[in-house]
Design an enzyme around this catalytic site. Sequence first.
Site, PDB file in Angstrom:
ATOM      1  N   GLU A 130       0.825  -1.170   0.129  1.00 29.35           N
ATOM      2  CA  GLU A 130       0.090  -0.001  -0.025  1.00 29.35           C
ATOM      3  C   GLU A 130       0.895   1.447   0.072  1.00 29.35           C
ATOM      4  O   GLU A 130       1.797   1.181   0.592  1.00 29.35           O
ATOM      5  CB  GLU A 130      -0.855   0.098   1.180  1.00 29.35           C
ATOM      6  CG  GLU A 130      -1.781   0.961   1.086  1.00 29.35           C
ATOM      7  CD  GLU A 130      -2.865   1.308   2.319  1.00 29.35           C
ATOM      8  OE1 GLU A 130      -2.727   0.623   3.197  1.00 29.35           O
ATOM      9  OE2 GLU A 130      -3.722   2.011   2.152  1.00 29.35           O
ATOM     10  N   GLY A 270       2.762   2.545  10.701  1.00 33.77           N
ATOM     11  CA  GLY A 270       2.532   1.813  11.866  1.00 33.77           C
ATOM     12  C   GLY A 270       2.079   0.284  11.700  1.00 33.77           C
ATOM     13  O   GLY A 270       2.904  -0.596  12.229  1.00 33.77           O
ATOM     14  N   ALA A 271       1.503   0.124  10.909  1.00 33.49           N
ATOM     15  CA  ALA A 271       1.193  -1.514  10.517  1.00 33.49           C
ATOM     16  C   ALA A 271       0.245  -1.418   9.013  1.00 33.49           C
ATOM     17  O   ALA A 271       0.023  -0.549   8.709  1.00 33.49           O
ATOM     18  CB  ALA A 271       0.496  -1.997  11.677  1.00 33.49           C
ATOM     19  N   MET A 272       0.145  -2.756   8.609  1.00 38.17           N
ATOM     20  CA  MET A 272      -0.374  -2.904   7.568  1.00 38.17           C
ATOM     21  C   MET A 272      -1.323  -4.033   7.582  1.00 38.17           C
ATOM     22  O   MET A 272      -0.942  -5.414   7.978  1.00 38.17           O
ATOM     23  CB  MET A 272       0.654  -2.995   6.386  1.00 38.17           C
ATOM     24  CG  MET A 272       0.427  -3.215   4.948  1.00 38.17           C
ATOM     25  SD  MET A 272      -0.967  -1.690   4.652  1.00 38.17           S
ATOM     26  CE  MET A 272      -1.913  -2.349   3.370  1.00 38.17           C
ATOM     27  N   GLU A 273      -2.600  -3.881   6.965  1.00 35.39           N
ATOM     28  CA  GLU A 273      -3.694  -4.965   7.084  1.00 35.39           C
ATOM     29  C   GLU A 273      -3.627  -5.974   6.076  1.00 35.39           C
ATOM     30  O   GLU A 273      -4.741  -6.331   5.665  1.00 35.39           O
ATOM     31  CB  GLU A 273      -4.672  -4.217   7.186  1.00 35.39           C
ATOM     32  CG  GLU A 273      -5.283  -3.495   5.694  1.00 35.39           C
ATOM     33  CD  GLU A 273      -5.009  -2.101   5.698  1.00 35.39           C
ATOM     34  OE1 GLU A 273      -4.079  -1.506   6.290  1.00 35.39           O
ATOM     35  OE2 GLU A 273      -5.572  -1.300   4.707  1.00 35.39           O
ATOM     36  N   ASN A 274      -2.452  -6.368   5.302  1.00 34.91           N
ATOM     37  CA  ASN A 274      -2.494  -7.386   4.264  1.00 34.91           C
ATOM     38  C   ASN A 274      -3.224  -8.608   4.585  1.00 34.91           C
ATOM     39  O   ASN A 274      -3.400  -9.128   5.771  1.00 34.91           O
ATOM     40  CB  ASN A 274      -1.042  -7.574   4.054  1.00 34.91           C
ATOM     41  CG  ASN A 274      -0.066  -6.707   3.996  1.00 34.91           C
ATOM     42  OD1 ASN A 274      -0.332  -5.938   3.221  1.00 34.91           O
ATOM     43  ND2 ASN A 274       0.897  -6.647   5.020  1.00 34.91           N
ATOM     44  N   GLU A 307      -5.831  -2.712  12.509  1.00 35.76           N
ATOM     45  CA  GLU A 307      -5.321  -3.645  11.857  1.00 35.76           C
ATOM     46  C   GLU A 307      -6.525  -5.013  11.206  1.00 35.76           C
ATOM     47  O   GLU A 307      -6.907  -5.392  10.405  1.00 35.76           O
ATOM     48  CB  GLU A 307      -3.881  -4.382  11.373  1.00 35.76           C
ATOM     49  CG  GLU A 307      -2.966  -3.242  11.748  1.00 35.76           C
ATOM     50  CD  GLU A 307      -3.084  -2.193  10.589  1.00 35.76           C
ATOM     51  OE1 GLU A 307      -3.562  -2.222   9.630  1.00 35.76           O
ATOM     52  OE2 GLU A 307      -2.900  -0.924  11.056  1.00 35.76           O
ATOM     53  N   HIS A 310      -9.728  -3.608   9.760  1.00 36.95           N
ATOM     54  CA  HIS A 310      -9.493  -3.604   8.200  1.00 36.95           C
ATOM     55  C   HIS A 310     -10.136  -4.834   7.478  1.00 36.95           C
ATOM     56  O   HIS A 310     -10.461  -4.685   6.450  1.00 36.95           O
ATOM     57  CB  HIS A 310      -8.191  -3.367   7.867  1.00 36.95           C
ATOM     58  CG  HIS A 310      -7.768  -1.856   7.953  1.00 36.95           C
ATOM     59  ND1 HIS A 310      -8.661  -0.883   7.111  1.00 36.95           N
ATOM     60  CD2 HIS A 310      -6.879  -1.083   8.411  1.00 36.95           C
ATOM     61  CE1 HIS A 310      -8.057   0.303   7.483  1.00 36.95           C
ATOM     62  NE2 HIS A 310      -6.987   0.321   7.786  1.00 36.95           N
TER      63      HIS A 310
END
Length: 882
Positions: A130, A270-274, A307, A310
């Site tokens: 992203e 911060g973080a990623m919702e893959n 996350e 999401h």
Amino acid sequence: MRDANPRTVYLKDYTVPDYLIQHVDLNFTLDEENTRVVSRLTMCRNPASRSSDTSLTLAGENLQLIRVVLNEDNELGDKDYLQTPDSLIIHDVPQQRSFVLTIENGIDPKANTALEGLYLSNGMLCTQCEAEGFRKITYFLDRPDVMADFTTTITADRDRFPVLLSNGNKVGHGNLPDNRHWVTWKDPFKKPCYLFALVAGQLECVEDYFTTVSGRDITLQIFVEKHDLDKCGHAMQSLKNAMAWDEQVYGREYDLDLYMIVAVSHFNMGAMENKGLNVFNTKFVLARPDTATDADYEHIEGVIGHEYFHNWTGNRITCRDWFQLSLKEGFTVFRDQEFTGDRTSKAVKRIEDVNMLRTRQFAEDAGPLAHPIRPDAYIEINNFYTLTVYEKGAEIVRMLHTLLGADGFRKGSDLYFERHDGQAVTCDDFVSAMEAANGADLSQFRRWYAQAGTPVINVAQHYDAAQKTLSLTLSQYCPPTPGQPAKEPLLIPITTGLINKDGSPALCRLQDGEAAEQVVLQLTQPEQTFVLADLNEEPIVSVLRGFSAPVKLAMNRPLDELAFLLSHDPDTFNRWDAGQQLAVQVISGLIVDYQDGSELAVNPLLIDAYKKVLAHPWEDLSYFSLLMTLPSELYLTEQMRVVDVEAIHYAREAVAKALAEQLREPLEALYLKHHRDESGQFDAGAIGRRRIKNTCLAYLARLDADWVQHWALQQFNSAKNMTDQLAALTVIVNHPHPASQQCLDSFYEQWRHEALVIDKWFTTQASSPLPGTFEKVLDLLDHPAFDIKNPNRVRSLIGAFSQSNPLHFHAASGQGYQFLADRILELNSLNPQVASRMVGALTSWRRYDEKRQGLMKAQLERIISTPAISKDVYEVAVKSLA
Ligand code: PHE
Ligand code: ZN
């Protein structure tokens, strides 16, 4: 780097994709410097496309193209396609039936310091896609409205990369000659490529499970480096809490059988919702009582929740295009805020969120980079992951919740999930679902998505003793923002309550309404009068309870009325805010005195108000601590026409010192009451006790007395939890203390192997108001632990100094500005996203005196005239100068 004129993308130019991708089959052969990617795309013409062009353009950056094959056997040659720096154009592809396009390309993860695409983080390989990172992995239709199912096979050396992860379920694995192995993952849910993820490395895993409402067992795994295995417990518990909360509050159940989280040390955000494989900044996973503060624990639970949420708001239903980013981010932030509020203290969480909004987001909304939560143009989408899109976006969703009520809102979200599951949609689709489920008309409300700027609300009241009515006349005005000189009136929910002079609540009754403890006034006109009936005496009004709208309330209340509200308002937010407004008025007066060279005498009314707060038997000690905390320098900055950082600092310090001197006894008593170490205790009670104790210590430190220095040192030396240790260190570093350097050295020695704690060590030093801080920051740049390639380190030193130390960053000499511009130019070629974030501290140049304006502007001009400037940095700098 930058073309002469970077291209602007406009929302109004949106068209559907010309082609669709049904299936993606990826094959990775991993290597630090030369990873091979074979991508097999099953595609077809999009029946909805209206273009007559038969060529196909795929996005791709920094890729070494090896070959292109159409329909299995037709290897394309030079004349069949064209490569540009950011695309691959295939001149002719089948139009009538689906086709298979196979592309092979090479990439160099080790050279990837931008941390977007496939990169190396402390020896492990990981991806960040992203918003538009997938195009750095392979050629693709890199846009969120192209949703496909993905199968991913990863092949790698067994020792270097024993763990091989991607989205979905593991469907196959095996060994190969030469100590190699392979794993195949299949994600059954269609997704846009920005949700793709791959992680490979020497990772260890903590495993647990969660049983869903419908009785399915989900395996939960958190992958970390071996020495961090003992810091995963809180993240795991947070995940389980989040899964249960989303079932209870939104009726949403998890859909895959496996949920994985990987913690990486090098991460831009911060973080990623893959899908099924979240990638997290270590900062939002790892915690042990001795390494993480109470605030860290809370943030971890919030981000894990964010996350996780999401999965429904972002993944199952995603964004049609990046202008719709707030569709997933605003809603998901609202969801995580409510989750944290339910898990901790609703009152405290709301105040913390509003504090951040009113300082940082209001500043953004009032500056040269102001944009609506749904922007209509961008040069670099990474620049639009802003406080406006996230935090103001969450406030817009919260207003819908307020207007429709919890049940109406839930009906709306149910309909939204039902209508749009599996689709890529717009903010408008979300509002339409809310409307349809409630039979509401939200046409005027939609303006919140399109208009930038913070509305200002004026309130005038008139009591009619004969009629026993109170007329409240509310007006709204929104100042112009770039590209939007005139604004339309908004629908603004203003939750209002009334209090009798004796402190008891008065009921609110609008004409032909029912009496209630509070009412939501719906302001729709530029000016509008609301009449409240059955009032035997003139009450005190409590407006904008719970901060029911992201607006500025312009109500100049007398100090004694604010003190009254601080004692009596049953609304926890307004009660706190009354104290803040009281302090703002007193400090503002002292700012003028400081500028005039007069003596700074603190109004006794303020001291008295704080004395009352101290005497009250509070149950929620965290809330009590917030009531005892003066408005921050940054919030005070927002209240001044021409910002004077020195006056703000010294006026605020004068108040803090007066409070410490005059309330010394109760502050001391409170500190001693709670100073017992409660390491390992994480219930709201223990957290509150630590918070109020450390608030008292920070006040008492203003006395510059030996005994307080001793208390701080003792707390520093004996603390077994990071909250207490860091609070003591901060006091020691922020006030003259004989053991200051010694404490910093021993802290460093104690924690040199814990990167996240060393980040705190950098931040503490960079944030000190004491003289010599700038020189210290320069020295720290050369410290062996400083690494400009690690975004957390950059934020902890350069970010903290420029964004949280106004006194020193804005030094009259301009040295802070020059320092920051130097770092930005250094970062620009390594990591444009992080570089661009750092420009933020210079963009508010118009708020300062003429001399500082000139100095800040000169650095911005220097930045944009640098030949190799990235479009990320260019966009922010150029827009801030416009
Ligand atoms: N989508 C992420 C979130 O809000 C943020 C993010 C954006 C992370 C871009 C990485 C890159 O949860
Ligand atoms: Zn998000």
